[in-house]
Design a protein around this motif. Structure first.
Motif, mmCIF file in Angstrom:
data_model
loop_
_atom_site.group_PDB
_atom_site.id
_atom_site.type_symbol
_atom_site.label_atom_id
_atom_site.label_comp_id
_atom_site.label_asym_id
_atom_site.label_seq_id
_atom_site.Cartn_x
_atom_site.Cartn_y
_atom_site.Cartn_z
ATOM 1 N N ARG A 89 -10.499 -20.314 30.841
ATOM 2 C CA ARG A 89 -9.724 -20.156 29.616
ATOM 3 C C ARG A 89 -9.747 -18.692 29.143
ATOM 4 N NH1 ARG A 89 -11.898 -22.958 25.239
ATOM 5 N NH2 ARG A 89 -13.634 -23.726 26.478
ATOM 6 N N TRP A 90 -10.734 -17.961 29.640
ATOM 7 C CA TRP A 90 -10.828 -16.552 29.250
ATOM 8 C C TRP A 90 -9.739 -15.724 29.894
ATOM 9 C CZ3 TRP A 90 -11.319 -13.805 33.660
ATOM 10 C CH2 TRP A 90 -11.804 -14.500 34.782
ATOM 11 N N LEU A 91 -9.200 -16.289 30.987
ATOM 12 C CA LEU A 91 -8.267 -15.480 31.763
ATOM 13 C C LEU A 91 -7.021 -15.077 30.961
ATOM 14 C CD1 LEU A 91 -8.059 -14.244 34.550
ATOM 15 C CD2 LEU A 91 -6.810 -16.265 35.297
ATOM 16 N N PRO A 92 -6.340 -16.066 30.308
ATOM 17 C CA PRO A 92 -5.178 -15.652 29.503
ATOM 18 C C PRO A 92 -5.547 -14.662 28.405
ATOM 19 C CG PRO A 92 -5.594 -18.043 29.313
ATOM 20 C CD PRO A 92 -6.530 -17.523 30.345
ATOM 21 N N LEU A 93 -6.725 -14.848 27.837
ATOM 22 C CA LEU A 93 -7.160 -13.922 26.777
ATOM 23 C C LEU A 93 -7.258 -12.499 27.325
ATOM 24 C CD1 LEU A 93 -9.986 -16.055 25.121
ATOM 25 C CD2 LEU A 93 -7.720 -15.570 24.189
ATOM 26 N N LEU A 94 -7.873 -12.422 28.505
ATOM 27 C CA LEU A 94 -8.054 -11.095 29.113
ATOM 28 C C LEU A 94 -6.707 -10.460 29.449
ATOM 29 C CD1 LEU A 94 -10.052 -9.019 30.225
ATOM 30 C CD2 LEU A 94 -9.927 -10.190 32.409
ATOM 31 N N VAL A 95 -5.831 -11.274 30.039
ATOM 32 C CA VAL A 95 -4.521 -10.773 30.420
ATOM 33 C C VAL A 95 -3.755 -10.296 29.188
ATOM 34 C CG1 VAL A 95 -2.290 -11.412 31.383
ATOM 35 C CG2 VAL A 95 -4.394 -12.148 32.514
ATOM 36 N N GLU A 96 -3.842 -11.103 28.130
ATOM 37 C CA GLU A 96 -3.157 -10.751 26.894
ATOM 38 C C GLU A 96 -3.685 -9.426 26.355
ATOM 39 O OE1 GLU A 96 -3.387 -13.883 23.987
ATOM 40 O OE2 GLU A 96 -2.819 -12.465 22.425
ATOM 41 N N ASP A 97 -5.010 -9.307 26.420
ATOM 42 C CA ASP A 97 -5.646 -8.081 25.936
ATOM 43 C C ASP A 97 -5.142 -6.859 26.703
ATOM 44 O OD1 ASP A 97 -7.779 -7.440 23.969
ATOM 45 O OD2 ASP A 97 -8.535 -6.343 25.715
ATOM 46 N N VAL A 98 -5.088 -7.036 28.016
ATOM 47 C CA VAL A 98 -4.640 -5.918 28.852
ATOM 48 C C VAL A 98 -3.198 -5.566 28.522
ATOM 49 C CG1 VAL A 98 -4.136 -5.210 31.207
ATOM 50 C CG2 VAL A 98 -6.279 -6.396 30.695
ATOM 51 N N ILE A 99 -2.364 -6.609 28.376
ATOM 52 C CA ILE A 99 -0.944 -6.353 28.075
ATOM 53 C C ILE A 99 -0.811 -5.633 26.743
ATOM 54 C CG2 ILE A 99 1.253 -7.480 27.540
ATOM 55 C CD1 ILE A 99 0.423 -9.606 29.627
ATOM 56 N N HIS A 111 -2.797 -3.664 25.450
ATOM 57 C CA HIS A 111 -3.273 -2.283 25.527
ATOM 58 C C HIS A 111 -2.282 -1.345 26.175
ATOM 59 C CE1 HIS A 111 -7.187 -3.753 24.257
ATOM 60 N NE2 HIS A 111 -7.361 -2.514 23.859
ATOM 61 N N VAL A 112 -1.328 -1.911 26.886
ATOM 62 C CA VAL A 112 -0.310 -1.032 27.474
ATOM 63 C C VAL A 112 0.359 -0.241 26.361
ATOM 64 C CG1 VAL A 112 1.868 -0.991 28.712
ATOM 65 C CG2 VAL A 112 0.036 -2.510 29.460
ATOM 66 N N ALA A 113 0.728 -0.973 25.300
ATOM 67 C CA ALA A 113 1.380 -0.303 24.174
ATOM 68 C C ALA A 113 0.408 0.636 23.460
ATOM 69 C CB ALA A 113 1.901 -1.357 23.195
ATOM 70 N N ILE A 114 -0.805 0.162 23.291
ATOM 71 C CA ILE A 114 -1.785 0.985 22.559
ATOM 72 C C ILE A 114 -2.023 2.307 23.279
ATOM 73 C CG2 ILE A 114 -4.219 1.125 21.938
ATOM 74 C CD1 ILE A 114 -4.096 -1.875 21.324
ATOM 75 N N VAL A 115 -2.164 2.210 24.591
ATOM 76 C CA VAL A 115 -2.435 3.425 25.353
ATOM 77 C C VAL A 115 -1.218 4.333 25.333
ATOM 78 C CG1 VAL A 115 -2.853 4.306 27.670
ATOM 79 C CG2 VAL A 115 -4.168 2.371 26.820
ATOM 80 N N ARG A 116 -0.032 3.701 25.434
ATOM 81 C CA ARG A 116 1.161 4.530 25.473
ATOM 82 C C ARG A 116 1.337 5.293 24.175
ATOM 83 N NH1 ARG A 116 5.699 1.190 27.763
ATOM 84 N NH2 ARG A 116 5.956 0.537 25.614
ATOM 85 N N ALA A 135 -1.084 6.152 22.288
ATOM 86 C CA ALA A 135 -2.310 6.911 22.055
ATOM 87 C C ALA A 135 -3.028 6.469 20.777
ATOM 88 C CB ALA A 135 -2.019 8.391 22.009
ATOM 89 N N ARG A 136 -3.027 5.173 20.493
ATOM 90 C CA ARG A 136 -3.775 4.699 19.309
ATOM 91 C C ARG A 136 -5.177 4.313 19.755
ATOM 92 N NH1 ARG A 136 0.743 0.876 18.730
ATOM 93 N NH2 ARG A 136 -0.813 -0.745 18.531
ATOM 94 N N TRP A 137 -5.941 5.330 20.090
ATOM 95 C CA TRP A 137 -7.207 5.086 20.789
ATOM 96 C C TRP A 137 -8.186 4.262 19.971
ATOM 97 C CZ3 TRP A 137 -5.920 5.736 25.372
ATOM 98 C CH2 TRP A 137 -5.115 6.803 25.768
ATOM 99 N N PHE A 138 -8.066 4.326 18.641
ATOM 100 C CA PHE A 138 -9.050 3.608 17.828
ATOM 101 C C PHE A 138 -8.875 2.105 17.915
ATOM 102 C CE2 PHE A 138 -9.715 7.719 15.894
ATOM 103 C CZ PHE A 138 -11.098 7.727 15.873
ATOM 104 N N GLU A 139 -7.711 1.680 18.360
ATOM 105 C CA GLU A 139 -7.463 0.244 18.399
ATOM 106 C C GLU A 139 -7.913 -0.393 19.702
ATOM 107 O OE1 GLU A 139 -3.471 -0.728 17.284
ATOM 108 O OE2 GLU A 139 -3.412 0.988 15.929
ATOM 109 N N VAL A 140 -8.360 0.436 20.637
ATOM 110 C CA VAL A 140 -8.772 -0.115 21.928
ATOM 111 C C VAL A 140 -9.978 -1.014 21.717
ATOM 112 C CG1 VAL A 140 -9.665 0.467 24.185
ATOM 113 C CG2 VAL A 140 -7.908 1.885 23.152
ATOM 114 N N THR A 141 -9.904 -2.213 22.263
ATOM 115 C CA THR A 141 -11.013 -3.153 22.055
ATOM 116 C C THR A 141 -12.105 -2.913 23.079
ATOM 117 O OG1 THR A 141 -10.050 -4.763 23.532
ATOM 118 C CG2 THR A 141 -9.448 -4.924 21.209
#
Lengths: 315, 717
Positions: free
Chosen positions: B83-93, B95-100, B102-108
């Motif tokens: 069940r963690w898998l969708p959570l992880l995938v969602e998190d990664v997705i 972060h694509v926007a966060i990284v793009r 450059a909102r580094w403080f929001e990185v979990t």
């Protein structure tokens, strides 16, 4: 010089000669150098290594008149220069030219004859003419002497004095052929005599023009300085009793010029000088006895001087 | 398992060790709680490499490990429920926007850990490459040592053990790699024994030997304070986050040490009058620095300052208006003495902290607000020397108690000096001027780099007055305050900015001043009964911007130093508007310059210069060919070719292809070509022969340039 091409005319000459003489390109080239420079060659080697064959091939290639003089102890100067014979019909002395009146002369075993006769030959070589009964007869041009000398036998020989040795532009050792070369010689002589098949490739006129070109080869101030540097070092070298004379410097420069032309260049580079120096200088020096005892030869000493003399590489 | 396999195994062990040294301190210095999982991961990676397991299997295992660890650390659900898998995938997705953006403080933390795993994975490959392909590890090794040293110096991490481990391991590894590179020495066992012996001796000597205390002023407090200044990004201390004072921050409890000038613009001002910009005052001297008085009283005013009166009525004042434009929003007010009103668009209330006179823009809930462009109305005082001289001694006991405070540890020679300076002076003003003048005339130097930090048993002021005599505004102003307090004169320490640099004029004739971080300054205020707090300027090279009128003797006003420091460049005309420059001050300046070039410094300079030159000479083969290339890039003609060829000869010689004395160029060229496997050198040489032995003028240098360039490049090792 490995990669450098020959002058086209000379290349054909060498090619032609090599039909007969196998694996002696250096000697061939040096002979041509001497021929072009208007000098003469002293070939020093044991009999049977092809000295005569080389001279004959060279003479035939340039379509020159070839003469051979076999030096023996009883040979007289007039046997070389020729004599005046009384012609009773015309009532006057008539000059009968000796064997020296040719373009390419092979003086075989020159150290076997008496000094008097040797001197007659050398004089003719130096002066380019013979004087018989007060009349000077010019020698034909080009005039090229190749003298041979056997270094092995001393019995009944008259070694050439040093002062006369330097009448020769170059002194060359023929050397034995290698194994494969010797087999090739056997192959070629098995059924035919190659010397008969040689055709002239250069005319006398072309040769004369080449000789004129040699004189126009440019020698830079730095190269002249290099030549003199080499010669002067031979005068102060500890192993040398008598150094190279100014005539030696002139000879070295002329040989270098001819060498440059052989390789198709119209200017002399230090490589030319170095190359001919090993053949133009050793017979012009006298080593000290102690150097001889140390086993040094004149060639060794000259080679050492060459490696020690800085080559001019800048303006 | 044969010998070489064993060796490879040991290499991997060492590689693991080196990488682990990077991970071990994480527990101490960061909020990484589970550094062990990363260490285990690195170990696994190297183990798989050693066992030569197929890449696909390694990838599978590693990904599983990462997934399992991430789940165990962050999701806390059963691993095999997936069940963690969708959570992880969602998190990664996400972060694509966060990284793009450059909102580094929001990185979990999940994503950070994932990235860290990937980074470590890549690092294992890089280390393997260094070890087995390049067979060079020096740079990585040095980086590791530097990392440990820096963490040891600046954080709570103690790297004693790590350094010992690194020295042992690193040198062994370096030794082995060198041995590998040169193709394995025959007597490698002996070499190894020698190497181990050397390392052991070094370790034992280093461990047992006496250790000297640091021989130079500790730079750490300064760098730390600098780092602190920029770190304060959240919470109430935002107030000073933007000040970012170089050399000192809000925390003045430990003064001293060098500082670096910083050109960042803090704000620009449209103003008619030069004056200092106050930020806060401090009143408690501890012997090492300053603390704010323990006083929580605050007051609030709306635009008009009706709560704090700066001067008594007898002081002559002129009213001016200034417009301040901060480059970054300010969370406190930088204001002139005599502040009357602040007009800002968004902010109405201002909170005044009585203890240090610091003013914050606040909203109704007393949260600090950012302050943008604002207007300040202030009354610029003109002090009458007559009035100051006539001021009676201060009687107010609470004021005296607060502003004549001194620590019990203050060495008595400071008091004796204060008495000596003020001896024979009648009025308080004369005494204050005497102390101010004292710094001008007694061999004090303005110095920003070579500034001492008081040791545990030193007093900051005492050290400056009697030992170093070198320092910047903090030294001068603190010392003046302490000297004044020693003779019972109430004085305090003020921080803020100087008037800045005049950078232009507005259309209506106002001056524009630019205030940068290097204008940060501290000075002295002295209380005079019937007048108020009067600013004084003891620091060498700084001029008091406030006017003191002396009707009888206008020429003999106070001695003013021309600006010689980097921190306030006052245009001379501007300076002369209020004060006069005397020639003696110029002499002082020359003196200072002369002092700055002592023979010691000169020797150091020469030493460093020689060192640099030597180093450049040592590595000349790496850079000199490029200089030659550059030099001949656009040079044409016969002469250029000859020189280029000669330069090439030199580089070849440097490279190690020596030409013998009697060797001709052709022979040498053949040798060079044989070495490089080309024919370029021979071609060049043939042309060069023409140039020098034939004196041929037009050689085809253009065509040959490429050959020449190739050869020159080949001489770079």
């Amino acid at each position: 010089m490995k990669y450098e091409p020959f002058h086209p005319l000379i290349a054909t000459m060498i090619e032609n000669i090599e039909k007969v003489i196998i694996g002696k390109r250096e000697v061939t080239t040096l002979s041509i150098v001497a021929l072009l420079a208007g000098g003469h060659v002293l070939l020093e080697d044991v009999p049977g290594v092809g000295k005569t064959m080389l001279v004959r091939a060279l003479a035939k290639s340039v379509n020159a008149q070839f003469k051979r003089i076999q030096f023996t102890p009883d040979l007289l100067p007039s046997d070389i220069t020729g004599v005046s014979v009384y012609n009773p019909k015309q009532m006057h002395f008539e000059y009968k030219p000796g064997p020296i009146m040719g373009n390419v002369i092979l003086a075989d075993e020159i150290n076997r004859t008496s000094p008097k006769t040797q001197a007659a030959l050398l004089e003719a070589m130096e002066e380019g003419g013979v004087t018989v009964d007060g009349i000077t007869y010019p020698l034909p041009q080009p005039f090229f002497v190749m003298a041979t000398q056997n270094p092995i036998e001393y019995e009944g020989t008259y070694p050439l004095p040093e002062a006369q040795l330097d009448r020769f532009l170059l002194k060359v050792n023929m050397g034995y052929p290698s194994m494969t070369e010797e087999i090739e010689i056997l192959n070629r002589t098995e059924k035919t005599t190659p010397i008969d098949q040689i055709q002239p490739v250069v005319t006398i006129e072309q040769l004369r023009s080449l000789q004129q070109q040699v004189k126009k080869v440019y020698v830079d101030e730095h190269v002249k300085r290099y030549i003199v540097d080499l010669v002067q070092r031979s005068r102060s070298h500890p192993a040398i009793y008598l150094g190279v004379s100014p005539r030696g410097s002139v000879a070295l420069m002329k040989a270098a010029q001819a060498h440059a032309l052989v390789y198709g260049r119209d200017f002399v580079i230090p490589d030319d000088v170095q190359r001919v120096a090993s053949f133009a200088l050793p017979h012009r020096i006298i080593l000290k006895p102690e150097a001889k005892f140390d086993g040094l030869s004149a060639e060794d000493v000259i080679a050492r001087i060459i490696t020690q003399t800085p080559v001019p590489i800048r303006r | 398992m044969n010998g070489s396999r064993l060796k490879v195994g040991v290499y991997y062990l060492f590689a693991f060790w080196l990488l682990a040294e990077w991970l071990i301190p994480l527990k101490t210095v960061s909020d990484t709680q589970n550094a062990n999982v990363f260490i285990v991961f690195v170990g696994l990676c190297f183990l798989f490499m050693f066992l030569r397991i197929r890449a696909s299997i390694v990838a599978l295992i590693n990904v599983s490990y990462i997934a399992y660890t991430l789940n165990a650390l962050f999701f806390d659900v059963s691993f095999f429920s997936f069940r963690w898998l969708p959570l992880l995938v969602e998190d990664v997705i996400n972060h694509v926007a966060i990284v793009r953006q450059a909102r580094w403080f929001e990185v979990t933390n999940v994503f950070r850990s994932l990235l860290f795993f990937v980074l470590l994975w890549m690092m294992t490959y890089v280390v393997r490459y260094w070890l087995f392909v390049r067979k060079r590890l020096f740079v990585f090794y040095v980086a590791t040592v530097a990392y440990v040293a820096i963490l040891d110096t600046f954080t709570a991490f103690r790297g004693n053990g790590a350094i010992v481990r690194l020295v042992t391991l690193g040198f062994l590894l370096l030794h082995w790699l060198v041995d590998e590179r040169i193709g394995g020495a025959k007597q490698w066992k002996r070499w190894l024994a020698a190497s181990i012996g050397m390392i052991s001796v070094c370790l034992v000597v280093g461990y047992v030997g006496p250790k000297l205390p640091p021989q130079w002023p500790d730079p750490v407090p300064f760098i730390k304070s600098y780092a602190k200044g920029s770190e304060q990004g959240t919470g109430k201390e935002t107030v000073d986050g933007t000040v970012k004072k170089v050399g000192y921050g809000t925390n003045d409890s430990r003064l001293g040490g060098p500082f670096v000038a910083d050109d960042t613009v803090v704000f620009t001002v449209e103003d008619e009058q030069r004056h200092y910009w106050r930020v806060e005052t401090k009143s408690v001297y501890t012997g090492k620095g300053w603390e704010t008085a323990d006083n929580d009283v605050t007051d609030i005013f709306e635009q008009e300052n009706h709560i704090y009166y700066w001067f008594e009525d007898g002081v002559e004042k002129e009213t001016f208006t200034a417009i301040i434009r901060p480059t970054q929003p300010m969370y406190y007010l930088a204001y002139p003495l005599g502040l009357k009103a602040v007009h800002a668009l968004e902010v109405n209330e201002f909170l005044l902290q009585m203890a240090n006179e610091k003013i914050y823009p606040v909203d109704r809930q007393l949260n600090t607000l950012p302050l943008f462009e604002h207007e300040i109305v202030y009354e610029h005082p003109i002090f009458s020397v007559e009035q100051l001289n006539d001021a009676p001694a201060v009687q107010n006991d609470t004021l005296l108690a607060q502003y004549t405070q001194l620590p019990a540890t203050l060495p008595s020679r400071v008091r004796q000096l204060a008495e000596k300076i003020t001896n024979g002076k009648q009025t308080q003003y004369e005494k204050v001027k005497a102390v101010e003048q004292y710094f001008r005339l007694n061999g004090f130097d303005y110095e920003t780099t070579d500034v001492a930090v008081p040791g545990d048993n030193d007093d900051y002021v005492d050290q400056f007055l009697f030992e170093t005599k070198k320092g910047y505004c903090d030294n001068f102003s603190t010392s003046m305050v302490v000297l004044l307090r020693s003779v019972g004169i109430p004085a305090r320490w003020v921080k803020g900015y100087t008037a800045g640099q005049l950078t232009g004029k507005t259309a209506d004739g106002k001056n524009i001043y630019t205030i940068t971080n290097k204008n940060a300054h501290s000075w002295v205020e002295v209380y005079f009964s019937g007048v108020g707090w009067v600013p004084f300027e003891p620091t060498q090279g700084f001029a008091n911007p406030y006017r003191f009128t002396q009707p009888q003797l206008p020429q003999e006003q106070q001695v003013v130093q021309p600006s010689q420091s980097l921190r306030s460049r006052i245009p001379v005309n501007d300076l002369l508007r209020g004060e006069q420059t005397t020639s003696s001050s110029w002499k002082d300046k020359d003196h200072a310059i002369w002092n700055a070039f002592t023979w010691k410094k000169a020797i150091w300079l020469i030493f460093v210069g020689v060192g640099v030159v030597f180093l450049l000479y040592k590595i000349r083969r790496k850079w000199w060919p490029y200089v030659t290339l550059f030099m001949f890039r656009w040079k044409n003609g016969d002469d250029a070719f000859v020189r280029a060829y000669v330069a090439l000869l030199k580089h070849l010689q440097d490279y190690g292809l020596k030409r013998k004395q009697g060797e001709t160029l052709r022979q040498y060229a053949a040798y060079v070509d044989r070495y490089f496997g080309t024919t370029d050198m021979s071609k060049l040489t043939y042309m060069y022969e023409k140039a020098i032995y034939k004196q041929q003028a037009n050689v085809e240098w253009e065509k040959m340039k490429e050959l020449w360039e190739n050869l020159i490049k080949k001489t770079v090792p």
